[in-house]
Write a protein that holds these residues in place. Structure first.
Motif, PDB file in Angstrom:
ATOM      1  N   ALA A  25     -32.652 -47.341  45.737  1.00  0.00           N
ATOM      2  CA  ALA A  25     -31.548 -47.977  46.467  1.00  0.00           C
ATOM      3  C   ALA A  25     -30.878 -46.987  47.409  1.00  0.00           C
ATOM      4  O   ALA A  25     -30.625 -47.295  48.591  1.00  0.00           O
ATOM      5  CB  ALA A  25     -30.539 -48.553  45.481  1.00  0.00           C
ATOM      6  N   ASN A  26     -30.594 -45.778  46.932  1.00  0.00           N
ATOM      7  CA  ASN A  26     -29.955 -44.773  47.787  1.00  0.00           C
ATOM      8  C   ASN A  26     -30.859 -44.365  48.945  1.00  0.00           C
ATOM      9  O   ASN A  26     -30.416 -44.253  50.094  1.00  0.00           O
ATOM     10  CB  ASN A  26     -29.581 -43.548  46.954  1.00  0.00           C
ATOM     11  N   VAL A  27     -32.142 -44.128  48.634  1.00  0.00           N
ATOM     12  CA  VAL A  27     -33.075 -43.734  49.693  1.00  0.00           C
ATOM     13  C   VAL A  27     -33.235 -44.866  50.703  1.00  0.00           C
ATOM     14  O   VAL A  27     -33.284 -44.628  51.920  1.00  0.00           O
ATOM     15  CB  VAL A  27     -34.432 -43.346  49.072  1.00  0.00           C
ATOM     16  N   GLY A  28     -33.313 -46.106  50.224  1.00  0.00           N
ATOM     17  CA  GLY A  28     -33.437 -47.230  51.143  1.00  0.00           C
ATOM     18  C   GLY A  28     -32.236 -47.384  52.058  1.00  0.00           C
ATOM     19  O   GLY A  28     -32.375 -47.621  53.273  1.00  0.00           O
ATOM     20  N   LEU A 191     -36.798 -35.365  55.928  1.00  0.00           N
ATOM     21  CA  LEU A 191     -36.262 -34.276  55.108  1.00  0.00           C
ATOM     22  C   LEU A 191     -35.009 -34.717  54.358  1.00  0.00           C
ATOM     23  O   LEU A 191     -34.844 -34.421  53.165  1.00  0.00           O
ATOM     24  CB  LEU A 191     -35.954 -33.070  55.997  1.00  0.00           C
ATOM     25  N   LEU A 192     -34.137 -35.454  55.042  1.00  0.00           N
ATOM     26  CA  LEU A 192     -32.918 -35.936  54.392  1.00  0.00           C
ATOM     27  C   LEU A 192     -33.245 -36.920  53.273  1.00  0.00           C
ATOM     28  O   LEU A 192     -32.611 -36.895  52.207  1.00  0.00           O
ATOM     29  CB  LEU A 192     -31.998 -36.591  55.431  1.00  0.00           C
ATOM     30  N   LEU A 193     -34.216 -37.804  53.504  1.00  0.00           N
ATOM     31  CA  LEU A 193     -34.590 -38.768  52.471  1.00  0.00           C
ATOM     32  C   LEU A 193     -35.152 -38.068  51.238  1.00  0.00           C
ATOM     33  O   LEU A 193     -34.821 -38.423  50.097  1.00  0.00           O
ATOM     34  CB  LEU A 193     -35.616 -39.753  53.024  1.00  0.00           C
ATOM     35  N   ALA A 194     -36.006 -37.059  51.467  1.00  0.00           N
ATOM     36  CA  ALA A 194     -36.547 -36.319  50.332  1.00  0.00           C
ATOM     37  C   ALA A 194     -35.452 -35.580  49.572  1.00  0.00           C
ATOM     38  O   ALA A 194     -35.416 -35.575  48.335  1.00  0.00           O
ATOM     39  CB  ALA A 194     -37.619 -35.336  50.826  1.00  0.00           C
ATOM     40  N   VAL A 198     -34.240 -36.240  45.624  1.00  0.00           N
ATOM     41  CA  VAL A 198     -34.177 -35.199  44.588  1.00  0.00           C
ATOM     42  C   VAL A 198     -32.778 -35.107  44.008  1.00  0.00           C
ATOM     43  O   VAL A 198     -32.583 -35.063  42.783  1.00  0.00           O
ATOM     44  CB  VAL A 198     -34.631 -33.846  45.170  1.00  0.00           C
ATOM     45  N   LEU A 199     -31.764 -35.068  44.889  1.00  0.00           N
ATOM     46  CA  LEU A 199     -30.383 -34.960  44.414  1.00  0.00           C
ATOM     47  C   LEU A 199     -29.983 -36.182  43.590  1.00  0.00           C
ATOM     48  O   LEU A 199     -29.262 -36.069  42.587  1.00  0.00           O
ATOM     49  CB  LEU A 199     -29.431 -34.781  45.599  1.00  0.00           C
TER      50      LEU A 199
END
Length: 485
Positions: A25-28, A191-194, A198-199
């Protein structure tokens, strides 16, 4: 009922877990934000650069249209570079892909020579790309065209002699810049999505640790460890902490209920065994005498009379035992007691008189001055006093002094029955309220003190004992003082 405890490595960690769903959800959401921001920024850049190009083309077109030049005047100029420097100071000349292209065409779209110079390939391609020069001149906004695969913006002006001049400027820089910006945005966005994934996994893992502790605790309790509780966690939220507190409170109640049920079941089993044993003794005695009578062995009248008296005594004993068992069963069901104002002083004096009548040689002291009213069930209190006095009468010598005391203090009424008999050992005193317990195997059914405790508890009070070997026994009954004097 048991549950299977999964090892940590076998627990669900896929996308169907809460951790995976929150991460997706956050990545999307971030991906949608990056796509929207990239689209808006690229559209803004394209609008700005095209606006600059269109502005320059429009200024050049208007300047040429207002000059009033004809094709002959332009052709008579000494050098084409003068015209180019005047009109398009940054003309690309004959380069394969010039930034600016200037071409003169007639009304049929044929490229005209200027100062005897042959039209370049770029000029011919520009003329070929414009189908109708007159329509282009009438349109105030420049158009997009493609010259040999390169993008351009083109506009036109009409000279005084009817010749059309086509002005074009390359937009390749714009497309190159948009492509570079798009690649940069995709790289940074990826890069931000990855990094966010992780975070999020790390953060959700810490936040969900209390939930994993709850699963482990539930599994441990299901396996029999009822003392297990959910530990506190440093990384927690208000809602999770409230859930942990509520769960621990519920587990405490479950453990208490389970312990109470186990204790009640054990007491019931012991009670049934003791009751069976107590009832078996008088029944065996009665059966034995009946067998003697049936076999004709009781021929002597005195023996028959003594046997009859023994059977009646055992029957009475069995009747009293059944009555006491029924009393305990009724008290265990918490019946409604008939509360009314009862003068406890009168009940104490009546119990003392009964004891004096049964054992005239026993010293009995009573300390109960005046009327002392409490809100209670009179028959229940009489049974309490009767059992306490009977306990003294049965388990102490007939000449041992007895004290009956009554007092009101701090909103409670204390009733005390004390004797100076042999007393009880510590282990016997701990079991004095157990059903069918008789210290030293003495007489009686062993239910008297259990009934006392049950009746007092039904009145909302409590009963305690103080004793030691050789120091007598003191029983104190504490009742709420709901009445008035």
């Amino acid at each position: 009922m048991t549950f299977l405890r999964l090892p940590p490595l076998l627990r669900p960690r896929g996308i169907h877990s809460l951790r995976g769903k929150l991460t997706l959800a956050n990545v999307g959401l971030l991906a949608l934000g990056i796509v929207a921001a990239t689209a808006i920024s690229l559209m803004g850049m394209r609008h700005y650069v095209l606006g600059q190009i269109d502005t320059e083309l429009t200024k050049s077109r208007d300047s040429l249209a207002r000059s009033g030049l004809t094709m002959q005047e332009i052709d008579s100029l000494s050098a084409l570079t003068v015209v180019r420097d005047r009109l398009l100071p940054h003309s690309g000349g004959d380069s394969p892909n010039p930034d600016n292209v200037f071409a003169a065409v007639d009304r049929h779209g044929t490229v005209l020579t200027i100062a005897g110079l042959k039209p370049t390939a770029a000029q011919q391609a520009l003329a070929a790309a414009v189908d109708d020069p007159a329509a282009l001149v009438k349109d105030e906004e420049p158009h997009d065209v493609s010259l040999r695969g390169d993008p351009y913006r083109v506009t036109g002006a009409r000279l005084a002699d009817g010749t059309y001049v086509l002005l074009a400027r390359s937009t390749g820089v714009l497309h190159t810049g948009v492509a570079k910006a798009l690649k940069l945005d995709l790289a940074v966005g990826t890069l931000l999505l990855a990094l966010l994934a992780v975070l999020t996994m790390i953060s959700v893992g810490r936040r969900m640790r209390p939930l994993e502790d709850m699963v482990e605790t539930s599994s441990a309790i299901a396996e029999g460890d009822l003392t297990r509780r959910v530990p506190s966690s440093k990384e927690t939220t208000l809602e999770v902490e409230q859930l942990r507190t509520s769960l621990n409170s519920m587990l405490h109640q479950v453990e208490s209920a389970y312990r109470t049920r186990e204790r009640s079941a054990a007491q019931l089993r012991r009670f049934v065994a003791d009751a069976s044993h107590e009832l078996r003794t008088p029944l065996s005695a009665i059966r034995g005498y009946l067998q003697l009578y049936d076999k004709g062995m009781l021929t002597d009248p005195d023996e028959r009379k003594r046997s009859w008296e023994r059977m009646m005594a055992e029957a009475d004993r069995m009747g009293r035992l059944v009555d006491e068992l029924l009393t305990l069963a009724r008290l265990d069901q918490r019946p409604e007691l008939r509360f009314r104002n009862v003068d406890v002083s009168r009940l104490v004096r009546d119990a003392a008189e009964d004891l004096r009548a049964q054992q005239p040689g026993r010293p009995v002291a009573v300390r109960a001055d005046g009327a002392l009213l409490v809100r209670a069930d009179e028959s229940g209190l009489r049974q309490v006093l009767g059992n306490l006095v009977a306990n003294v009468r049965v388990h102490t010598p007939a000449d041992v002094p007895v004290r009956l005391g009554l007092e009101r203090e701090d909103g409670v009424v204390r009733l005390c029955v004390a004797d100076e008999g042999p007393g009880l050992k510590e282990e016997d005193a701990a079991r004095v309220f157990d059903r069918f317990f008789r210290a030293g195997g003495g007489a009686g059914s062993g239910l008297g003190m259990a009934i006392v405790q049950a009746v007092v508890a039904a009145h909302g009070g409590q009963v305690t004992v103080r004793t030691a070997p050789g120091e007598g026994l003191t029983v104190t009954v504490t009742l709420p003082a709901r009445g008035h004097c």
